[in-house]
Design a protein around this motif. Structure first.
Motif, PDB file in Angstrom:
ATOM      1  N   THR A 114       0.844  -1.194   0.000  1.00 60.26           N
ATOM      2  CA  THR A 114       0.000   0.000   0.000  1.00 60.26           C
ATOM      3  C   THR A 114       0.875   1.238   0.000  1.00 60.26           C
ATOM      4  OG1 THR A 114      -1.716  -1.171   1.221  1.00 60.26           O
ATOM      5  CG2 THR A 114      -1.830   1.214   1.254  1.00 60.26           C
ATOM      6  N   GLY A 115       0.551   2.174  -0.872  1.00 62.21           N
ATOM      7  CA  GLY A 115       1.349   3.387  -1.004  1.00 62.21           C
ATOM      8  C   GLY A 115       1.303   4.256   0.247  1.00 62.21           C
ATOM      9  N   ILE A 116       2.411   4.907   0.514  1.00 60.57           N
ATOM     10  CA  ILE A 116       2.492   5.763   1.690  1.00 60.57           C
ATOM     11  C   ILE A 116       1.486   6.906   1.610  1.00 60.57           C
ATOM     12  CG2 ILE A 116       4.320   7.262   0.811  1.00 60.57           C
ATOM     13  CD1 ILE A 116       5.497   7.106   3.714  1.00 60.57           C
ATOM     14  N   ALA A 117       1.116   7.321   0.396  1.00 65.10           N
ATOM     15  CA  ALA A 117       0.134   8.394   0.237  1.00 65.10           C
ATOM     16  C   ALA A 117      -1.217   7.984   0.818  1.00 65.10           C
ATOM     17  CB  ALA A 117      -0.008   8.774  -1.225  1.00 65.10           C
ATOM     18  N   VAL A 118      -1.580   6.712   0.710  1.00 61.73           N
ATOM     19  CA  VAL A 118      -2.847   6.230   1.276  1.00 61.73           C
ATOM     20  C   VAL A 118      -2.782   6.321   2.800  1.00 61.73           C
ATOM     21  CG1 VAL A 118      -4.401   4.249   1.520  1.00 61.73           C
ATOM     22  CG2 VAL A 118      -3.336   4.731  -0.700  1.00 61.73           C
ATOM     23  N   TYR A 119      -1.686   5.853   3.378  1.00 61.79           N
ATOM     24  CA  TYR A 119      -1.534   5.935   4.833  1.00 61.79           C
ATOM     25  C   TYR A 119      -1.585   7.394   5.301  1.00 61.79           C
ATOM     26  CZ  TYR A 119      -0.199   0.997   5.084  1.00 61.79           C
ATOM     27  OH  TYR A 119      -0.194  -0.372   5.027  1.00 61.79           O
ATOM     28  N   ALA A 120      -0.868   8.281   4.614  1.00 64.78           N
ATOM     29  CA  ALA A 120      -0.833   9.689   4.999  1.00 64.78           C
ATOM     30  C   ALA A 120      -2.213  10.331   4.854  1.00 64.78           C
ATOM     31  CB  ALA A 120       0.201  10.443   4.164  1.00 64.78           C
ATOM     32  N   ALA A 121      -2.932  10.003   3.793  1.00 63.36           N
ATOM     33  CA  ALA A 121      -4.272  10.568   3.589  1.00 63.36           C
ATOM     34  C   ALA A 121      -5.234  10.105   4.679  1.00 63.36           C
ATOM     35  CB  ALA A 121      -4.797  10.192   2.208  1.00 63.36           C
ATOM     36  N   LEU A 122      -5.134   8.846   5.078  1.00 66.49           N
ATOM     37  CA  LEU A 122      -5.994   8.350   6.154  1.00 66.49           C
ATOM     38  C   LEU A 122      -5.670   9.051   7.468  1.00 66.49           C
ATOM     39  CD1 LEU A 122      -6.027   4.559   5.256  1.00 66.49           C
ATOM     40  CD2 LEU A 122      -7.958   6.151   5.099  1.00 66.49           C
ATOM     41  N   LEU A 123      -4.400   9.218   7.756  1.00 71.36           N
ATOM     42  CA  LEU A 123      -4.005   9.941   8.966  1.00 71.36           C
ATOM     43  C   LEU A 123      -4.538  11.372   8.931  1.00 71.36           C
ATOM     44  CD1 LEU A 123      -0.368   8.620   9.276  1.00 71.36           C
ATOM     45  CD2 LEU A 123      -2.240   8.158  10.873  1.00 71.36           C
ATOM     46  N   TRP A 124      -4.462  12.007   7.774  1.00 73.61           N
ATOM     47  CA  TRP A 124      -4.984  13.367   7.621  1.00 73.61           C
ATOM     48  C   TRP A 124      -6.491  13.394   7.871  1.00 73.61           C
ATOM     49  CZ3 TRP A 124      -8.455  14.529   3.626  1.00 73.61           C
ATOM     50  CH2 TRP A 124      -8.863  15.867   3.579  1.00 73.61           C
ATOM     51  N   LEU A 125      -7.207  12.461   7.259  1.00 71.35           N
ATOM     52  CA  LEU A 125      -8.656  12.413   7.397  1.00 71.35           C
ATOM     53  C   LEU A 125      -9.078  12.268   8.852  1.00 71.35           C
ATOM     54  CD1 LEU A 125     -11.464  12.287   6.043  1.00 71.35           C
ATOM     55  CD2 LEU A 125     -11.150   9.812   5.896  1.00 71.35           C
ATOM     56  N   TYR A 126      -8.340  11.481   9.613  1.00 72.27           N
ATOM     57  CA  TYR A 126      -8.681  11.232  11.013  1.00 72.27           C
ATOM     58  C   TYR A 126      -8.035  12.264  11.948  1.00 72.27           C
ATOM     59  CZ  TYR A 126      -9.854   6.701   8.937  1.00 72.27           C
ATOM     60  OH  TYR A 126     -10.370   5.708   8.151  1.00 72.27           O
ATOM     61  N   ASP A 127      -7.435  13.294  11.378  1.00 70.75           N
ATOM     62  CA  ASP A 127      -6.763  14.347  12.136  1.00 70.75           C
ATOM     63  C   ASP A 127      -5.646  13.777  13.019  1.00 70.75           C
ATOM     64  OD1 ASP A 127      -6.345  17.039  12.714  1.00 70.75           O
ATOM     65  OD2 ASP A 127      -7.666  17.002  14.460  1.00 70.75           O
ATOM     66  N   LEU A 128      -4.898  12.853  12.451  1.00 71.16           N
ATOM     67  CA  LEU A 128      -3.786  12.214  13.156  1.00 71.16           C
ATOM     68  C   LEU A 128      -2.459  12.397  12.421  1.00 71.16           C
ATOM     69  CD1 LEU A 128      -5.604   8.842  14.000  1.00 71.16           C
ATOM     70  CD2 LEU A 128      -5.154  10.735  15.572  1.00 71.16           C
ATOM     71  N   LEU A 129      -2.411  13.376  11.540  1.00 76.05           N
ATOM     72  CA  LEU A 129      -1.235  13.539  10.682  1.00 76.05           C
ATOM     73  C   LEU A 129      -0.037  14.168  11.400  1.00 76.05           C
ATOM     74  CD1 LEU A 129      -0.315  12.998   7.783  1.00 76.05           C
ATOM     75  CD2 LEU A 129      -1.093  15.283   7.189  1.00 76.05           C
ATOM     76  N   GLN A 130      -0.266  14.932  12.459  1.00 79.58           N
ATOM     77  CA  GLN A 130       0.833  15.641  13.119  1.00 79.58           C
ATOM     78  C   GLN A 130       1.993  14.726  13.534  1.00 79.58           C
ATOM     79  OE1 GLN A 130       1.461  18.941  13.299  1.00 79.58           O
ATOM     80  NE2 GLN A 130       3.439  18.255  14.061  1.00 79.58           N
ATOM     81  N   PRO A 131       1.723  13.610  14.220  1.00 79.18           N
ATOM     82  CA  PRO A 131       2.873  12.745  14.553  1.00 79.18           C
ATOM     83  C   PRO A 131       3.591  12.232  13.306  1.00 79.18           C
ATOM     84  CG  PRO A 131       0.951  12.122  15.841  1.00 79.18           C
ATOM     85  CD  PRO A 131       0.490  13.114  14.812  1.00 79.18           C
ATOM     86  N   PHE A 132       2.863  12.019  12.221  1.00 78.44           N
ATOM     87  CA  PHE A 132       3.461  11.546  10.966  1.00 78.44           C
ATOM     88  C   PHE A 132       4.429  12.596  10.430  1.00 78.44           C
ATOM     89  CE2 PHE A 132       3.452  11.081   6.344  1.00 78.44           C
ATOM     90  CZ  PHE A 132       3.723   9.726   6.192  1.00 78.44           C
TER      91      PHE A 132
END
Length: 113
Positions: free
Chosen positions: A61-79
């Motif tokens: 699975t592409g890292i963009a999918v993981y990053a987009a999911l983290l963004w959607l759930y407002d969990l991107l900051q630690p990433f």
């Protein structure tokens, strides 16, 4: 003969476990928000299969999918803080060890005014 990506076929155990945990955490975040896979996929601009693969921690699975999911759930900051050079203690130690202790050689005092 097709070249194979050894990292995708047999990643180091800690990498495999980290992806699995990330996938489980993403699934928990989705379920808690009461989103369906289809809703999530639509919101990030991909298909449900990509969301399902991410939630399984699938290696391909592409890292963009993981990053987009983290963004959607407002969990991107630690990433965003991952691999932060300021927090890379080993890298900082190595960089400091290689730095010169002086900017230039001392040529002694010069009385030329």
């Amino acid at each position: 003969m097709v070249a194979r990506n050894q990292l995708l076929e047999a990643p180091p155990y800690p990498v495999e476990q980290a992806l699995k945990r990330l996938g489980e955490n993403l699934r928990t975040a989705r379920v808690r928000r009461r989103y369906t896979m289809e809703e999530v996929a639509s919101k990030i601009g991909t298909g449900p299969r990509a969301v399902m693969d991410a939630e399984k921690g699938k290696r391909s699975t592409g890292i963009a999918v993981y990053a987009a999911l983290l963004w959607l759930y407002d969990l991107l900051q630690p990433f965003e803080d991952l691999a932060n050079p300021v927090k890379d203690e080993e890298g900082l130690s190595l960089a400091m060890a290689k730095e010169k202790t002086r900017a230039r050689k001392s040529g002694g005092l010069d009385s030329d005014f």
